[in-house]
Write a protein that holds these residues in place. Structure first.
Motif, short mmCIF file in Angstrom:
data_model
loop_
_atom_site.label_atom_id
_atom_site.label_comp_id
_atom_site.label_asym_id
_atom_site.label_seq_id
_atom_site.Cartn_x
_atom_site.Cartn_y
_atom_site.Cartn_z
N TYR A 25 9.91 -2.89 14.03
CA TYR A 25 10.36 -3.68 15.31
C TYR A 25 9.34 -3.89 16.32
O TYR A 25 8.56 -3.03 16.52
CB TYR A 25 11.49 -2.55 15.70
CG TYR A 25 12.59 -2.39 14.79
CD1 TYR A 25 13.59 -3.39 14.30
CD2 TYR A 25 12.66 -0.99 14.19
CE1 TYR A 25 14.56 -3.05 13.35
CE2 TYR A 25 13.45 -0.84 13.29
CZ TYR A 25 14.84 -1.98 12.90
OH TYR A 25 15.29 -1.43 11.89
N GLN A 29 12.60 -4.54 20.76
CA GLN A 29 13.64 -4.15 19.74
C GLN A 29 13.51 -2.60 19.75
O GLN A 29 14.92 -1.95 19.77
CB GLN A 29 13.52 -4.54 18.59
CG GLN A 29 13.78 -6.17 18.24
CD GLN A 29 13.41 -6.42 16.84
OE1 GLN A 29 12.35 -6.32 16.45
NE2 GLN A 29 14.16 -7.32 16.40
N ARG A 33 16.80 0.05 20.68
CA ARG A 33 17.19 0.93 19.77
C ARG A 33 17.06 2.32 20.23
O ARG A 33 18.22 3.07 20.14
CB ARG A 33 16.48 0.84 18.29
CG ARG A 33 16.51 -0.16 17.62
CD ARG A 33 15.56 -0.70 16.31
NE ARG A 33 16.29 -1.21 15.59
CZ ARG A 33 16.71 -2.32 15.19
NH1 ARG A 33 17.14 -2.87 16.39
NH2 ARG A 33 17.43 -2.82 14.30
N GLU A 58 21.75 3.48 7.75
CA GLU A 58 22.69 3.27 8.69
C GLU A 58 23.30 4.41 9.28
O GLU A 58 23.37 5.56 8.63
CB GLU A 58 23.88 2.58 7.74
CG GLU A 58 25.06 1.86 8.55
CD GLU A 58 24.95 0.94 9.37
OE1 GLU A 58 25.95 0.36 9.82
OE2 GLU A 58 24.13 0.57 9.69
N GLU A 273 23.68 -1.34 13.32
CA GLU A 273 22.94 -2.82 13.29
C GLU A 273 23.76 -3.66 14.16
O GLU A 273 23.26 -4.83 14.79
CB GLU A 273 22.62 -3.32 11.77
CG GLU A 273 21.79 -2.34 11.13
CD GLU A 273 20.40 -2.36 11.68
OE1 GLU A 273 20.02 -3.35 12.28
OE2 GLU A 273 19.70 -1.27 11.73
N ARG A 274 25.25 -3.76 13.79
CA ARG A 274 25.92 -4.65 14.79
C ARG A 274 25.87 -4.61 16.33
O ARG A 274 25.61 -5.71 17.05
CB ARG A 274 27.47 -4.53 14.38
CG ARG A 274 28.57 -4.93 15.41
CD ARG A 274 28.46 -6.65 15.09
NE ARG A 274 28.92 -6.80 13.77
CZ ARG A 274 28.84 -7.95 13.07
NH1 ARG A 274 28.89 -9.03 14.12
NH2 ARG A 274 29.06 -8.22 11.85
N PHE A 276 23.12 -3.09 17.74
CA PHE A 276 21.56 -3.65 18.16
C PHE A 276 21.65 -5.30 18.19
O PHE A 276 21.04 -5.89 19.06
CB PHE A 276 20.51 -3.31 17.04
CG PHE A 276 20.37 -1.78 16.70
CD1 PHE A 276 20.47 -1.29 18.02
CD2 PHE A 276 20.07 -1.18 15.53
CE1 PHE A 276 20.11 0.24 18.05
CE2 PHE A 276 19.58 0.03 15.57
CZ PHE A 276 19.74 0.70 16.64
N SER A 277 22.32 -5.80 17.14
CA SER A 277 22.20 -7.40 17.36
C SER A 277 23.00 -7.80 18.60
O SER A 277 22.52 -8.83 19.09
CB SER A 277 22.76 -7.89 15.98
OG SER A 277 23.91 -7.57 15.72
N ILE A 278 24.02 -7.38 18.83
CA ILE A 278 24.95 -7.70 19.98
C ILE A 278 23.98 -7.47 21.40
O ILE A 278 23.83 -8.57 22.04
CB ILE A 278 26.23 -7.14 20.28
CG1 ILE A 278 27.05 -7.62 19.17
CG2 ILE A 278 26.88 -7.15 21.67
CD1 ILE A 278 28.39 -6.82 18.90
N GLU A 280 20.76 -7.16 21.50
CA GLU A 280 19.52 -8.06 21.49
C GLU A 280 19.95 -9.52 22.10
O GLU A 280 19.05 -9.88 22.73
CB GLU A 280 18.94 -8.17 20.07
CG GLU A 280 17.96 -6.86 19.83
CD GLU A 280 17.47 -6.74 18.31
OE1 GLU A 280 17.63 -7.85 17.65
OE2 GLU A 280 17.20 -5.52 17.76
N GLN A 281 20.95 -10.16 21.51
CA GLN A 281 21.49 -11.37 21.67
C GLN A 281 21.69 -11.35 23.47
O GLN A 281 21.52 -12.19 23.91
CB GLN A 281 22.60 -11.69 21.25
CG GLN A 281 22.39 -12.24 19.57
CD GLN A 281 23.78 -12.22 18.70
OE1 GLN A 281 24.88 -11.85 19.49
NE2 GLN A 281 23.71 -12.40 17.48
N GLU A 284 18.37 -11.64 25.32
CA GLU A 284 18.02 -12.77 25.24
C GLU A 284 18.56 -13.82 26.07
O GLU A 284 18.10 -14.67 26.85
CB GLU A 284 17.99 -13.41 23.72
CG GLU A 284 17.02 -12.69 22.91
CD GLU A 284 15.80 -12.56 23.07
OE1 GLU A 284 15.10 -13.49 23.54
OE2 GLU A 284 15.01 -11.52 23.02
#
Length: 391
Positions: A25, A29, A33, A58, A273-274, A276-278, A280-281, A284
Motif C-alpha cells: 500500500y 493508504q 488503514r 479479511e 476493505e469496504r 477502506f475504499s469509502i 480513501e474515496q 480523494e
C-alpha cells in the motif's frame, strides 16, 4: 478482525485476531488503514479482547462463545458495531437485525414447503437492492412457489421497525402459533430491550427482509449498512454497501468439538476493505491531507553551522520518546524547513539558533498558527508532549 469469547464456567475472555496483510500500500493508504485498525482494535480491547496475530486477510468475526444468558452477548456485538462505525466517522449507517427462527417460522406459516426454505431465503435477501415485484416474480416464476405463498411472504418482508413491530408480531394470529417464530420474536424483544439500555436503538432496525445467505446462522442475524445522501434533492439515503455483519451460529463451533457438543456462539465481522475504499474515496474527494507519519516535531536551525546542535537536540528528544525529524542537510534554509512541516503536517518546529543556545532555550514554533515561544531546554520534552497529546 476476529475476537472470541470462551465460556468456561461463564468466564469472560475475548481473543482478538488481527490479520497480517500481503498487499503493498502507499503511505497514504497505510495511514488510513492504520487509523481504521486502531479504531477497531481499541473498540475490541474496550470490550475485553486479548490480541493475537493470525494470517487472515479479511477482518472477521468478533466471536462470543459459551453459555450465557440469552441476547446479552448479541446486544454487545451490536454495540461494538455501533461504536466502530460511529468512531470511524463513515457517515450515516443503519444496523438491520432479524432472526433466522423468525424467517423460518414465517416461511412455514406462509406455506413455503421445507425443501424451498433455502432458495426462497436467498430471494428474500435480494430485497435490499431489488424491488418486491421482481423478487416475487423470481419466487413464483423461477422457484415454483405458489402466488398465494409469495403474497403472504410479501406482507411480512416489507415490515421494519422496532419494539412496537416486535410486539405487534407477537400478537400476529399466524406467526404467534409457530414455535420457532415465537421463540425468535421473544428473543428479539429481549434484544431490543438491551439495545435500548445501551442507547443505540436509533440506528437499529428490526427488518424482516434481512436473510443473510449463510446457512449456518441459527438465531439473530444482523448487517450494518452504510448510507450516503446521493444529493440534496433525494430524501432517501442510499446504501453504499455493508460495513459489518454477523449473527448467532450455535451449531458451527460444535462441528469442531470432539464430543460434538453444541457451543452457543455469536460473532461479528467487519467489512474492512469496504471501509477502506469509502475512506480513501472521501480523502480523494475532499483533498484532506492525510498524515503518513506521526512526527511531532522537526528540529531546525536558523543559521548555518548548527548541524551538531540539531543532532544533539534530536537525540535528546528521541531518547525521551518524542517522534522527531531533522532534514539531512548541513545548512538547510529556515524557510525550506518550515515548508517541509507544512507539506508533511508536522505540527511543531524546535528551532536552535546561536542566541537560543546562549540563553539555554529552544524556540518552539506552532506551524499552523506561526506562534513562537521560547522554552527552557529542560522543559522542552514536556512542552512538546503537552502540545501534541491527542485530546
Amino acid at each position: 478482525m476476529k475476537a472470541q469469547l470462551g465460556g468456561d464456567e461463564g468466564k469472560h475472555k475475548f481473543v482478538l485476531k488481527t490479520p497480517k496483510g500481503t498487499r503493498d500500500y502507499s503511505p497514504k493508504q497505510m495511514a488510513i488503514r492504520e487509523r481504521v485498525f486502531n479504531v477497531i482494535i481499541t473498540c475490541f480491547k474496550r470490550h475485553g479482547a486479548e490480541v493475537i496475530d493470525t494470517p487472515v486477510f479479511e477482518l472477521k468475526d468478533f466471536d462470543i462463545a459459551g453459555q450465557f444468558d440469552p441476547m446479552i452477548p448479541d446486544a454487545e456485538c451490536l454495540k461494538i458495531v455501533h461504536e466502530i462505525l460511529s468512531d470511524l466517522q463513515l457517515g450515516d449507517f443503519l444496523i438491520k437485525v432479524n432472526d433466522r427462527r423468525i424467517l423460518d417460522g414465517m416461511f412455514a406459516v406462509c406455506g413455503v414447503p421445507d425443501s424451498k426454505f433455502r432458495t426462497i431465503c436467498s430471494s428474500v435477501d435480494k430485497l435490499d437492492k431489488t424491488p418486491w415485484e421482481e423478487v416475487r416474480s423470481e419466487m413464483v416464476g423461477e422457484k415454483g412457489l405458489s402466488p398465494e405463498a409469495a403474497d403472504h411472504i410479501g406482507e411480512y418482508v416489507q415490515l421494519h421497525g422496532g419494539l412496537d413491530l416486535i410486539e405487534g408480531l407477537l400478537q400476529d394470529p399466524k406467526l404467534s402459533q409457530n414455535k420457532l417464530a415465537k421463540e425468535g420474536l421473544g428473543d428479539m424483544k429481549l434484544l431490543f430491550e438491551y439495545l435500548t439500555l445501551f442507547g443505540i436503538t436509533g440506528k437499529i432496525s428490526f427488518d424482516l427482509s434481512l436473510a443473510r445467505g449463510l446457512d449456518y446462522y441459527t438465531g439473530v442475524i444482523f448487517e450494518a449498512v452504510l448510507l450516503q445522501q446521493e444529493n440534496d434533492h433525494v430524501e432517501e439515503p442510499v446504501s453504499v454497501g455493508s460495513g459489518a455483519g454477523g449473527g448467532r451460529y450455535d451449531g458451527l463451533v460444535g462441528m469442531f468439538d470432539p464430543k460434538g457438543r453444541k457451543v452457543p456462539c455469536v460473532g461479528v465481522s467487519i467489512g474492512i476493505e469496504r471501509i477502506f475504499s469509502i475512506l480513501e474515496q472521501r480523502v480523494e474527494a475532499s483533498e484532506e491531507k492525510i498524515r503518513t507519519t506521526e512526527t511531532q516535531v522537526l528540529v531546525a536551525s536558523a543559521q548555518k553551522k548548527l548541524l551538531e546542535e540539531r543532532l544533539k537536540l534530536i537525540s535528546e528528544l528521541w531518547d525521551a520518546g518524542i517522534k522527531a525529524e531533522v532534514l539531512y542537510k548541513k545548512n538547510p534554509k529556515l524557510l525550506n524547513q518550515l515548508q517541509y512541516c507544512e507539506d508533511t503536517g508536522i505540527p511543531l518546529v524546535a528551532i536552535v539558533g546561536e542566541q537560543e543556545l546562549k540563553d539555554g532555550v529552544v524556540k518552539l514554533r506552532v506551524v499552523a498558527t506561526r506562534e513562537e515561544v521560547n522554552v527552557r531546554r529542560e522543559s522542552l520534552v514536556e512542552e512538546i508532549r503537552m502540545r501534541t497529546s491527542q485530546p
